[in-house]
Design an enzyme around this catalytic site. Structure first.
Site, PDB file in Angstrom:
ATOM      1  N   TYR A 113      37.323  34.826  52.860  1.00 35.09           N
ATOM      2  CA  TYR A 113      35.966  34.641  53.353  1.00 35.09           C
ATOM      3  C   TYR A 113      34.976  34.698  52.199  1.00 35.09           C
ATOM      4  O   TYR A 113      35.196  35.369  51.191  1.00 35.09           O
ATOM      5  CB  TYR A 113      35.610  35.698  54.394  1.00 35.09           C
ATOM      6  CG  TYR A 113      35.702  37.134  53.888  1.00 35.09           C
ATOM      7  CD1 TYR A 113      34.606  37.775  53.312  1.00 35.09           C
ATOM      8  CD2 TYR A 113      36.884  37.851  53.987  1.00 35.09           C
ATOM      9  CE1 TYR A 113      34.691  39.074  52.856  1.00 35.09           C
ATOM     10  CE2 TYR A 113      36.977  39.154  53.530  1.00 35.09           C
ATOM     11  CZ  TYR A 113      35.884  39.765  52.971  1.00 35.09           C
ATOM     12  OH  TYR A 113      35.978  41.060  52.508  1.00 35.09           O
ATOM     13  N   ILE A 152      32.667  44.051  53.901  1.00 31.32           N
ATOM     14  CA  ILE A 152      32.750  43.006  52.890  1.00 31.32           C
ATOM     15  C   ILE A 152      33.313  43.572  51.583  1.00 31.32           C
ATOM     16  O   ILE A 152      32.805  44.564  51.060  1.00 31.32           O
ATOM     17  CB  ILE A 152      31.367  42.380  52.644  1.00 31.32           C
ATOM     18  CG1 ILE A 152      30.809  41.807  53.953  1.00 31.32           C
ATOM     19  CG2 ILE A 152      31.444  41.322  51.559  1.00 31.32           C
ATOM     20  CD1 ILE A 152      31.681  40.774  54.625  1.00 31.32           C
ATOM     21  N   GLU A 153      34.346  42.899  51.071  1.00 31.19           N
ATOM     22  CA  GLU A 153      34.999  43.364  49.847  1.00 31.19           C
ATOM     23  C   GLU A 153      35.200  42.236  48.842  1.00 31.19           C
ATOM     24  O   GLU A 153      36.077  42.312  47.980  1.00 31.19           O
ATOM     25  CB  GLU A 153      36.324  44.036  50.201  1.00 31.19           C
ATOM     26  CG  GLU A 153      36.163  45.251  51.108  1.00 31.19           C
ATOM     27  CD  GLU A 153      37.474  45.949  51.420  1.00 31.19           C
ATOM     28  OE1 GLU A 153      38.375  45.933  50.548  1.00 31.19           O
ATOM     29  OE2 GLU A 153      37.601  46.511  52.518  1.00 31.19           O
ATOM     30  N   VAL A 154      34.400  41.183  48.970  1.00 37.26           N
ATOM     31  CA  VAL A 154      34.406  40.092  47.988  1.00 37.26           C
ATOM     32  C   VAL A 154      32.973  39.650  47.751  1.00 37.26           C
ATOM     33  O   VAL A 154      32.203  39.557  48.698  1.00 37.26           O
ATOM     34  CB  VAL A 154      35.244  38.878  48.467  1.00 37.26           C
ATOM     35  CG1 VAL A 154      36.710  39.251  48.623  1.00 37.26           C
ATOM     36  CG2 VAL A 154      34.714  38.300  49.764  1.00 37.26           C
TER      37      VAL A 154
END
Length: 311
Positions: A113, A152-154
């Site tokens: 994502y 969210i990790e990107v």
């Protein structure tokens, strides 16, 4: 006698005013959907342990991708499939006063994502509102989820745009829903969600106080409590802050034994005016360890019952 009654009323009103920005008494939020052995949503909500359930995850979206979700065998996963069997369970939870949010993102090891532009953020917001928040028939049936959680990790690009676009929907459609963010505990910088949190549009902030030794429980509580103080001063005063923890030693680094949580962490965390509760990763590990059972009585903001004697 009259003066005593008046004093009691003034005390009661002052206490009500103090807590009016956070009218409930706090609770536990839990991530559900990442292990088929965790039980169904109905059982999760009927446990009586949770105030918020986070459906994890919508893990593929943005930049022209066809959205996909993965609820670990609870229903059909993937693009263009349906999870309508969850509709009745979601509504059961909501009918019992439990908020159900969709969590988007997740670990990049299992997800794909990102947002490519402000226009892309608008398109994703429209997809989320139409399919999960509006009550129209979508992947989960005809449900109106209580909000969207940003795990969210990107990259940090355009998550602030997505928050603004979702806020536009709740401001213009006449139906308020919640926005949540689940940042990791480091604050210099805030990984991935710094710009989004700076919008001050999030109702709930689930601070992930794990997998980061500098702000997690390792051999003592100092690092974690110092980090908590930073978050209390960092976010908007109307944000509801949650201490995010792994529910067992195998759920993540930084597990806090229940006796330490009850005796040291929660009494300190609850002194913050915007404290709201504890977030647990995840339901499966909580079932295995019974962690929420051990801490729930101490999670709520106050056990004080005020009796107004007008006799």
């Amino acid at each position: 006698m009259a003066s005593k009654t008046l004093a009691s009323i003034i005390l009661l009103l002052s206490l009500f005013t103090f807590s009016s920005s956070h009218p409930d008494n706090g609770g536990i939020a839990v991530y559900w959907g990442q292990d088929g052995r965790e039980g169904d949503l109905t059982t999760t909500c009927d446990s009586g342990n949770y105030a918020i359930v986070l459906l994890a995850f919508l893990h593929k979206f943005g930049a022209g991708r066809t959205p996909e979700w993965n609820f670990a065998g609870h229903c059909d996963n993937g693009a263009m499939k349906k999870c309508t069997e969850l509709e009745s369970e979601i509504k059961h939870c909501q009918d019992n006063g439990i908020k159900v949010l969709l969590s988007i993102g997740g670990s990049p090891d299992y997800s794909n994502y990102s947002l490519s532009s402000a226009e892309d953020a608008k398109n994703v917001a429209n997809y989320l509102y139409t399919n999960f928040l509006s009550g129209q028939f979508g992947p989960l049936g005809s449900v109106k989820l209580d909000g969207i959680d940003f795990d969210i990790e990107v990259t940090e690009n355009h998550w602030d745009d997505l928050a603004r676009e979702l806020d536009y929907f709740r401001q213009t459609t006449g139906r308020y829903f919640y926005l949540a963010a689940a940042p990791q505990c480091p604050t210099n910088p805030i990984y991935y969600l710094g710009k989004a949190i700076a919008t001050k549009l999030f109702d709930y902030i689930f601070v992930q106080c794990y997998n980061n030794p500098g702000c997690s429980y390792v051999s003592g509580t100092n690092a974690l409590l110092n980090s908590w103080d930073t978050w209390v001063g960092l976010v908007a005063s109307n944000n509801s802050l949650f201490v995010g923890l792994p529910a067992s030693t195998s759920a993540g680094n930084g597990f806090i034994p229940a006796e330490v949580m009850n005796g040291e962490v929660l009494p300190y965390a609850k002194t913050a005016s915007n404290y709201e509760g504890v977030m647990l990763w995840n339901r499966y590990h909580d079932v295995l360890n019974g962690y929420s059972d051990q801490i729930l009585p101490n999670v709520i903001k106050s056990n004080l019952l005020i009796r107004l004697n007008v006799g």
